[in-house]
Structure formats: structure tokens, C-alpha cells
Write a protein that holds these residues in place. Sequence first.
Motif, short mmCIF file in Angstrom:
data_model
loop_
_atom_site.label_atom_id
_atom_site.label_comp_id
_atom_site.label_asym_id
_atom_site.label_seq_id
_atom_site.Cartn_x
_atom_site.Cartn_y
_atom_site.Cartn_z
N GLY A 111 0.80 -1.22 0.00
CA GLY A 111 0.00 0.00 0.00
C GLY A 111 0.84 1.27 0.00
N LEU A 112 2.04 1.17 -0.53
CA LEU A 112 3.00 2.28 -0.50
C LEU A 112 2.42 3.59 -1.05
N ARG A 113 2.60 4.67 -0.27
CA ARG A 113 2.23 6.00 -0.77
C ARG A 113 3.36 6.52 -1.63
N ILE A 114 3.04 7.07 -2.80
CA ILE A 114 4.06 7.67 -3.65
C ILE A 114 4.25 9.10 -3.14
N ASP A 115 5.27 9.29 -2.30
CA ASP A 115 5.45 10.54 -1.58
C ASP A 115 6.92 10.71 -1.20
N PRO A 116 7.59 11.79 -1.62
CA PRO A 116 7.05 12.89 -2.41
C PRO A 116 6.74 12.46 -3.84
N LEU A 117 5.84 13.18 -4.49
CA LEU A 117 5.47 12.84 -5.87
C LEU A 117 6.59 13.24 -6.83
N PRO A 118 7.01 12.32 -7.71
CA PRO A 118 7.98 12.68 -8.74
C PRO A 118 7.23 13.34 -9.91
N ASP A 119 7.95 13.71 -10.97
CA ASP A 119 7.27 14.19 -12.18
C ASP A 119 6.64 13.01 -12.92
N ILE A 120 7.40 11.87 -12.93
CA ILE A 120 6.97 10.72 -13.72
C ILE A 120 7.04 9.44 -12.88
N LEU A 121 5.95 8.68 -12.87
CA LEU A 121 5.92 7.38 -12.18
C LEU A 121 5.83 6.29 -13.25
N VAL A 122 6.71 5.28 -13.15
CA VAL A 122 6.71 4.21 -14.15
C VAL A 122 6.49 2.86 -13.48
N ASN A 123 5.49 2.11 -13.94
CA ASN A 123 5.40 0.71 -13.51
C ASN A 123 6.28 -0.11 -14.44
N ALA A 124 7.42 -0.61 -13.93
CA ALA A 124 8.31 -1.47 -14.71
C ALA A 124 8.34 -2.87 -14.10
N THR A 125 7.28 -3.22 -13.37
CA THR A 125 7.15 -4.60 -12.87
C THR A 125 6.32 -5.38 -13.90
N SER A 126 6.16 -6.67 -13.67
CA SER A 126 5.32 -7.45 -14.57
C SER A 126 3.86 -7.48 -14.11
N VAL A 127 3.53 -6.71 -13.07
CA VAL A 127 2.16 -6.68 -12.57
C VAL A 127 1.24 -6.02 -13.59
N GLY A 128 0.22 -6.76 -14.03
CA GLY A 128 -0.71 -6.23 -15.02
C GLY A 128 -0.63 -6.97 -16.34
N LEU A 129 0.44 -7.76 -16.53
CA LEU A 129 0.59 -8.51 -17.77
C LEU A 129 -0.50 -9.58 -17.86
N ASP A 130 -1.24 -9.54 -18.94
CA ASP A 130 -2.34 -10.49 -19.19
C ASP A 130 -3.40 -10.46 -18.10
N ASP A 131 -3.47 -9.37 -17.34
CA ASP A 131 -4.48 -9.27 -16.28
C ASP A 131 -4.88 -7.79 -16.11
N ALA A 132 -6.01 -7.45 -16.73
CA ALA A 132 -6.44 -6.04 -16.78
C ALA A 132 -6.80 -5.49 -15.40
N ASP A 133 -7.02 -6.38 -14.41
CA ASP A 133 -7.42 -5.91 -13.08
C ASP A 133 -6.28 -5.85 -12.08
N ALA A 134 -5.11 -6.42 -12.43
CA ALA A 134 -3.99 -6.46 -11.48
C ALA A 134 -3.38 -5.07 -11.33
N LEU A 135 -3.23 -4.66 -10.08
CA LEU A 135 -2.73 -3.32 -9.77
C LEU A 135 -1.48 -3.45 -8.90
N PRO A 136 -0.37 -2.75 -9.22
CA PRO A 136 0.78 -2.75 -8.30
C PRO A 136 0.31 -2.30 -6.92
N ASP A 137 0.87 -2.87 -5.88
CA ASP A 137 0.38 -2.63 -4.51
C ASP A 137 0.85 -1.27 -3.98
N ILE A 138 0.24 -0.21 -4.53
CA ILE A 138 0.53 1.15 -4.05
C ILE A 138 -0.80 1.83 -3.69
#
Length: 283
Positions: free
Chosen positions: A184-211
Amino acid sequence: AEQENFLSDLTGSFSSPCAENPTVAVMEAAYQHQGIPARYINCDVGKEQLEQAVAGAKAMGWRGFNCSIPNKQAIIEYIDELGTSAKVIGAVNCVIIRDGKLTGENTDGKGFVEALSEQIDVKGKTLALLGAGGAARAIAVESALAGATEITIINRDKKKGQELVDLINDNTKAKATFKAWTPGLRIDPLPDILVNATSVGLDDADALPDIDTESLESSLFVADVIPNPPQTALLRKAADKGCRTLNGLNMLVNQGALNLTYWFDKEADKEPMRKVLQKLFTG
Ligand code: NDP
């Protein structure tokens, strides 16, 4: 009458397994659309056959080839020269053959930065990256070389995260720091750009990185490496929050475009490539 030319320019890919790799469809659509008399041959080649495959490509006058799993590191042994980012990343996925000389490039990160640059210039920006695997490594290095000032690596595995942080700090001007990924990590402080570079979401439209997606604000630009499905749960949440977004399909299209430019010294028309992927990924 004009003489017919029955000799194609050859390109292709060496990886294993490779039956599900769509690059051949993407590249041949581009060749046809742009009237380039070339073929792309998808070859099932693992590490054991790599040396011979490379010798074969040279002997047959191939323009170049892509490398994927398990050859991205192993190929370096057979290459004469490495591009700047490929050297830092330590992995090659695109090889150019000119006058019998092999040059290795890494287009994973370049495809990302180029796709990003159509919407936002990474120069002078701060980034937070979820993940520290191959895709994260390529994106972090390429963004740093393109002038990103600060990069926060957020990963579950601390050792892998810290290794990437050290790689950036030792080889680029960007300042990298590690942040442990707590649920449940809070993205704080906020950067300009956030990138999901994990494999979470591949072939699964409902999978969300745990943030904590409540921590996302409209000032943030959110990118996802997942090409399929292109509109990931993260990107949908981000768009709901008013954030601008970039999906992984565009990153992949830019990699195809880079192949074509490296091999044929021509600017690529990205539309036919995008169409092929969109059709494949939406069924
Ligand atoms: P790797 O296996 O090298 O790395 C996977 C990363 O994801 C690791 O950092 C891992 O964390 C993290 N991860 C996996 N599952 C979870 C989870 N449940 N929660 C948090 N973190 C998780 O894979 P790659 O980097 O090669 O590929 C990642 C994705 O990028 C793939 O889905 C691939 O499709 C995509 N990709 C897209 C490209 C494009 O052009 N669009 C190009 C290349 C890749 P940990 O270290 O803690 O295990």
C-alpha cells in the motif's frame, strides 16, 4: 524491361521460446507498408546455438537481428561494439551488422524514452520506478542518460533495487535512491513521472501494483511497461485522477521503429506497427 530482384534483405530474431513473439508480424507489416524489400525471420535459438546463429547471419549478409530471452546478455560475447546504454545496462536486444562488424544496442529503454518524449521531455525531470528487473534497468539507465535528474527505485527485493541504484549512480549524472516497497505504499514525495516497470498487469487487466493510488495527483505523469492489455488498471486509476499516461504498447511500437532505423537508415512509419499490435492485443 527492368530486372526482377529476387534477393531480400534479411533480418530476424534469435530467442527461445519464440513462438509467441509478435515482432515478426510487426516488422513485416512495416517493411510491406514502406516498400522495403526485406524479410524478418523468427528463429528458435537458445544460448547453445547462439554463436553459430550469429555466424550464419553474418555469412548470409543479414542486416541485423533482435535478441530476446535467454540471449540478451550472452550475445555480448559475439559483438564488436556496444552502444553507450547497452554497455551500462549490460544487455543487448538489437544487433546491427555493417561490413561484417556487429554493433549491439538496447532498445527497451530507448523505446520508452522516445514514446515518452512525444508527450513529456524526461530532461530535468524526477522519476520513480516500480521494479528493478530488466525493463526497469533499461528505463532507468536510458532516462538518466537523457537527463533525468533524480530516480527513485522502488522494489520488493532490496538487493536487486540497490544494485540498480548503484549502477545509475556509478555510470550516469542522475542521482538514484532506493525505497523499500511496503504494501500500500504512498508515492510521496510525488515525482514528475511514475513508471510501472514490474510485470504486474501482464495479461491481467485488473492487477494493480500494490501502491496507494489515492496518493497519485493530476500533476503526475504515469507510464506502464505492460503492453498487453495496454490499458492497465494502474493507467485507468491514474487517468481517473487526471494524470497524463503512456502505455507499454507505444514503447513496443517505438522498439520496432528503432529496429527499422538501425537496420535500414530510414525513418519508420509507426502506424502499421501500432495497428498490428493493437489487433493482436485486443483480439
Ligand atoms: P524481470 O523478471 O526482470 O523483473 C520483474 C520485476 O517486477 C522485478 O523487479 C520484480 O520485483 C517485480 N515484480 C514482479 N511481481 C511483482 C509484484 N507482485 N509486486 C511488486 N513487484 C513485482 O522482468 P522484466 O523487467 O524483463 O519485465 C517486466 C515487464 O516489462 C514484463 O511484463 C514485460 O512484458 C514488460 N516489458 C515491456 C516492454 C515494452 O516494450 N513494452 C519491454 C520489456 C519488458 P522483485 O525484484 O522484488 O522480485
